[in-house]
Design a protein around this motif. Structure first.
Motif, PDB file in Angstrom:
ATOM      1  N   LEU A 159      16.763  72.223  88.352  1.00 41.09           N
ATOM      2  CA  LEU A 159      17.901  72.717  87.342  1.00 41.09           C
ATOM      3  C   LEU A 159      16.950  73.821  86.761  1.00 41.09           C
ATOM      4  O   LEU A 159      15.949  73.118  85.797  1.00 41.09           O
ATOM      5  N   ASP A 160      17.163  75.033  86.713  1.00 43.07           N
ATOM      6  CA  ASP A 160      16.536  76.065  86.166  1.00 43.07           C
ATOM      7  C   ASP A 160      17.193  76.649  84.703  1.00 43.07           C
ATOM      8  O   ASP A 160      18.186  77.208  84.848  1.00 43.07           O
ATOM      9  N   LEU A 161      16.398  76.233  83.703  1.00 35.49           N
ATOM     10  CA  LEU A 161      16.921  76.467  82.267  1.00 35.49           C
ATOM     11  C   LEU A 161      16.129  77.629  81.477  1.00 35.49           C
ATOM     12  O   LEU A 161      16.046  77.718  80.537  1.00 35.49           O
ATOM     13  N   ARG A 162      15.346  78.239  82.355  1.00 37.61           N
ATOM     14  CA  ARG A 162      14.022  79.062  81.956  1.00 37.61           C
ATOM     15  C   ARG A 162      14.968  80.106  81.135  1.00 37.61           C
ATOM     16  O   ARG A 162      14.160  80.991  80.166  1.00 37.61           O
ATOM     17  N   ALA A 163      15.964  80.812  81.397  1.00 39.71           N
ATOM     18  CA  ALA A 163      16.431  81.660  80.812  1.00 39.71           C
ATOM     19  C   ALA A 163      17.690  81.445  79.957  1.00 39.71           C
ATOM     20  O   ALA A 163      18.618  82.393  79.788  1.00 39.71           O
ATOM     21  N   VAL A 219      13.379  69.728  85.848  1.00 40.77           N
ATOM     22  CA  VAL A 219      14.227  70.912  84.975  1.00 40.77           C
ATOM     23  C   VAL A 219      13.124  71.885  84.734  1.00 40.77           C
ATOM     24  O   VAL A 219      11.786  71.557  83.941  1.00 40.77           O
ATOM     25  N   LEU A 220      13.230  73.173  84.929  1.00 40.82           N
ATOM     26  CA  LEU A 220      12.458  74.309  84.462  1.00 40.82           C
ATOM     27  C   LEU A 220      12.618  74.769  83.056  1.00 40.82           C
ATOM     28  O   LEU A 220      13.810  74.941  82.824  1.00 40.82           O
ATOM     29  N   SER A 221      11.465  75.047  82.170  1.00 37.01           N
ATOM     30  CA  SER A 221      11.591  75.232  80.777  1.00 37.01           C
ATOM     31  C   SER A 221      10.802  76.617  80.784  1.00 37.01           C
ATOM     32  O   SER A 221       9.899  76.642  81.450  1.00 37.01           O
ATOM     33  N   SER A 222      11.176  77.199  79.528  1.00 34.32           N
ATOM     34  CA  SER A 222      10.073  78.501  79.142  1.00 34.32           C
ATOM     35  C   SER A 222      10.211  78.500  77.674  1.00 34.32           C
ATOM     36  O   SER A 222      10.977  77.794  77.030  1.00 34.32           O
ATOM     37  N   LEU A 239      15.568  60.016  78.955  1.00 28.54           N
ATOM     38  CA  LEU A 239      16.198  58.832  79.900  1.00 28.54           C
ATOM     39  C   LEU A 239      15.379  58.690  80.845  1.00 28.54           C
ATOM     40  O   LEU A 239      15.672  57.564  81.567  1.00 28.54           O
ATOM     41  N   GLY A 240      14.246  59.263  81.108  1.00 33.93           N
ATOM     42  CA  GLY A 240      13.313  59.129  82.367  1.00 33.93           C
ATOM     43  C   GLY A 240      14.281  59.651  83.642  1.00 33.93           C
ATOM     44  O   GLY A 240      13.742  59.114  84.575  1.00 33.93           O
ATOM     45  N   ARG A 241      15.014  60.372  83.464  1.00 33.51           N
ATOM     46  CA  ARG A 241      15.842  60.947  84.817  1.00 33.51           C
ATOM     47  C   ARG A 241      15.305  62.015  85.384  1.00 33.51           C
ATOM     48  O   ARG A 241      15.156  62.275  86.451  1.00 33.51           O
ATOM     49  N   ALA A 242      14.605  63.053  84.340  1.00 33.29           N
ATOM     50  CA  ALA A 242      14.045  64.422  85.145  1.00 33.29           C
ATOM     51  C   ALA A 242      12.578  64.598  84.579  1.00 33.29           C
ATOM     52  O   ALA A 242      11.961  64.152  83.563  1.00 33.29           O
ATOM     53  N   THR A 243      11.894  65.227  85.522  1.00 36.92           N
ATOM     54  CA  THR A 243      10.412  65.675  85.071  1.00 36.92           C
ATOM     55  C   THR A 243      10.748  67.169  84.682  1.00 36.92           C
ATOM     56  O   THR A 243      11.295  68.059  85.380  1.00 36.92           O
ATOM     57  N   VAL A 244      10.278  67.497  83.275  1.00 38.74           N
ATOM     58  CA  VAL A 244      10.300  69.017  82.926  1.00 38.74           C
ATOM     59  C   VAL A 244       9.217  69.644  83.194  1.00 38.74           C
ATOM     60  O   VAL A 244       7.913  69.283  83.018  1.00 38.74           O
TER      61      VAL A 244
END
Length: 313
Positions: A159-163, A219-222, A239-244
Motif C-alpha cells: 500500500l503506497d502512501l508516500r504521496a 505500507v510505504l511512507s515518506s 494492530l501488527g497487521r502491516a510492516t511500514v
C-alpha cells in the motif's frame, strides 16, 4: 468588406483588497478560542498573535506572505501542523470548509478517485497507490472498493502512501475493512465540541472481496505522508497487521476544520485529537516510525523484496 466595429469592453473583476492584518488576527484568535482542541494553547497563541500584531510583525506584502508569517507563529507553541493560515491563489467561498472541499474535489476528479496506480509485480505482489489523499467516503467508496477487490487476489500487497497528504478518517476505516478479517477497533477521537469521544471501527462487511488479515501487507511512507494517511499506516502498524517501510511521516494527528477569514485566506483549526486503542497515544509531532527505515524512493523496491522473501519462506 466587413465594416469594422468597436469591440465591447471586457468586464474586469474588481480587485480583491489586501488583507487587513488586524481583521485577520481578530478572526483567527476568535476561532482558536472557540474551537482549538487545546484551550490552554489557544490562550497562549491568542496572546502571542495580539502581541505580534502590535509589534507590526504582520505588516507584510500581501496575503501569501501574511499566511506564511502567521502560520509560523501558530505552530510555534506545540508544532501542530494542522494549525495554520492557508493562502489560496483563487478566491475561496465564505462558507465553513468550502475552500478545502472545492480543492479536494478537483484532486478527486484528476486522480481516478484517489487510486492512481494498481499494478501486479513479480511473484504475485500487488501495489496499490492511494494518492493524493483519502477522499470523502461518499465519493471514494466505489473506486477504492474496485481497486481493493482487484488487489485481493494478490499473494501480498504493498500500500503506497508516500504521496498521500491526508483525508477522511471514515475512508481509513473503509480501507482497513478490506485488510482485516473482522470488525476491529482502530482509533478513538476526542472532540472538544461537547467534550466527547467517538470510536472508529473497521466495517463488519465490505463492498467487493477482502484482501484479508493474513497475507503479507506492507505500507510505504515518506516524510510528506500526513494526517489520515498517517492514521492508516499507524492503525495497521499498531494492530501488527502491516510492516511500514520508508521514512518517518510528517506527524499530524489532529483533525481540523477550516474557516475563510479573507477571500484568499483560510484558517484551519484542529478540533479533536486521536487516541489509538493499542498505544494509548498517537503520531502527533513524532510521525509514524517505519519498521524498515529507508529513503522514500527505495521503499517500493525494499518492500517488494521483503514480500518475496516472506512468500518464499
Amino acid at each position: 468588406m466587413t465594416p469594422l466595429t468597436n469591440p465591447q469592453p471586457t468586464a474586469v473583476p474588481a480587485p480583491v483588497s489586501a488583507p487587513a492584518p488586524a481583521s485577520v488576527i481578530e478572526e483567527t484568535t476568535r476561532l482558536l478560542t472557540e474551537h482549538y482542541v487545546f484551550p490552554d494553547v489557544a490562550e497562549q497563541l491568542t496572546t502571542l498573535l495580539h502581541r505580534r500584531l502590535a509589534e507590526g510583525a504582520y505588516d507584510v506584502d500581501g496575503a501569501e506572505e501574511l499566511a506564511h508569517v502567521v502560520t509560523a507563529d501558530l505552530q510555534s507553541a506545540n508544532n501542530d501542523r494542522h494549525l495554520r493560515l492557508r493562502h489560496h491563489a483563487e478566491p475561496v467561498p465564505a462558507e465553513e470548509g468550502a475552500a478545502h472541499l472545492a480543492a479536494v474535489r478537483r484532486d478527486f476528479d484528476t486522480s481516478l478517485g484517489g487510486v492512481p496506480r494498481v499494478e501486479l509485480l513479480d511473484g504475485g505482489v500487488a501495489v496499490l497507490e492511494l494518492a493524493p489523499m483519502l477522499f470523502p467516503l461518499e465519493w471514494a467508496a466505489e473506486p477504492l472498493s474496485a481497486a481493493l477487490t482487484l488487489a485481493s487476489r494478490a499473494q501480498a500487497l504493498i500500500l503506497d502512501l508516500r504521496a498521500n497528504r491526508g483525508g477522511d478518517p471514515d475512508t481509513v476505516a473503509f480501507v482497513c475493512g478490506h485488510l482485516l478479517d473482522e470488525r476491529t477497533h482502530l482509533n478513538t477521537m476526542y472532540w472538544r465540541a461537547g467534550d466527547r469521544t467517538e470510536q472508529s471501527w473497521s466495517p463488519p462487511h465490505v463492498l467487493g472481496t477482502r484482501f484479508g488479515g493474513t497475507k503479507p501487507l506492507y505500507v510505504l511512507s515518506s516524510a510528506t505522508t500526513f494526517s489520515a494517511a498517517e492514521e492508516l499506516a499507524y492503525d495497521l502498524q499498531q494492530l501488527g497487521r502491516a510492516t511500514v517501510v520508508g521514512e518517518r511521516t510528517r506527524g499530524g494527528a489532529h483533525p481540523c476544520e477550516g474557516w475563510t477569514v479573507h477571500p484568499h485566506l483560510e484558517v484551519t483549526v484542529p478540533v479533536g485529537r486521536a487516541v489509538n486503542p493499542v498505544s494509548g497515544t498517537n503520531w502527533e509531532g513524532t510521525g509514524v516510525q517505519p519498521d524498515i527505515p529507508c529513503t522514500a524512493p527505495d521503499a517500493l523496491t525494499r518492500a517488494h523484496a521483503l514480500a518475496l522473501a516472506r512468500l518464499a519462506a
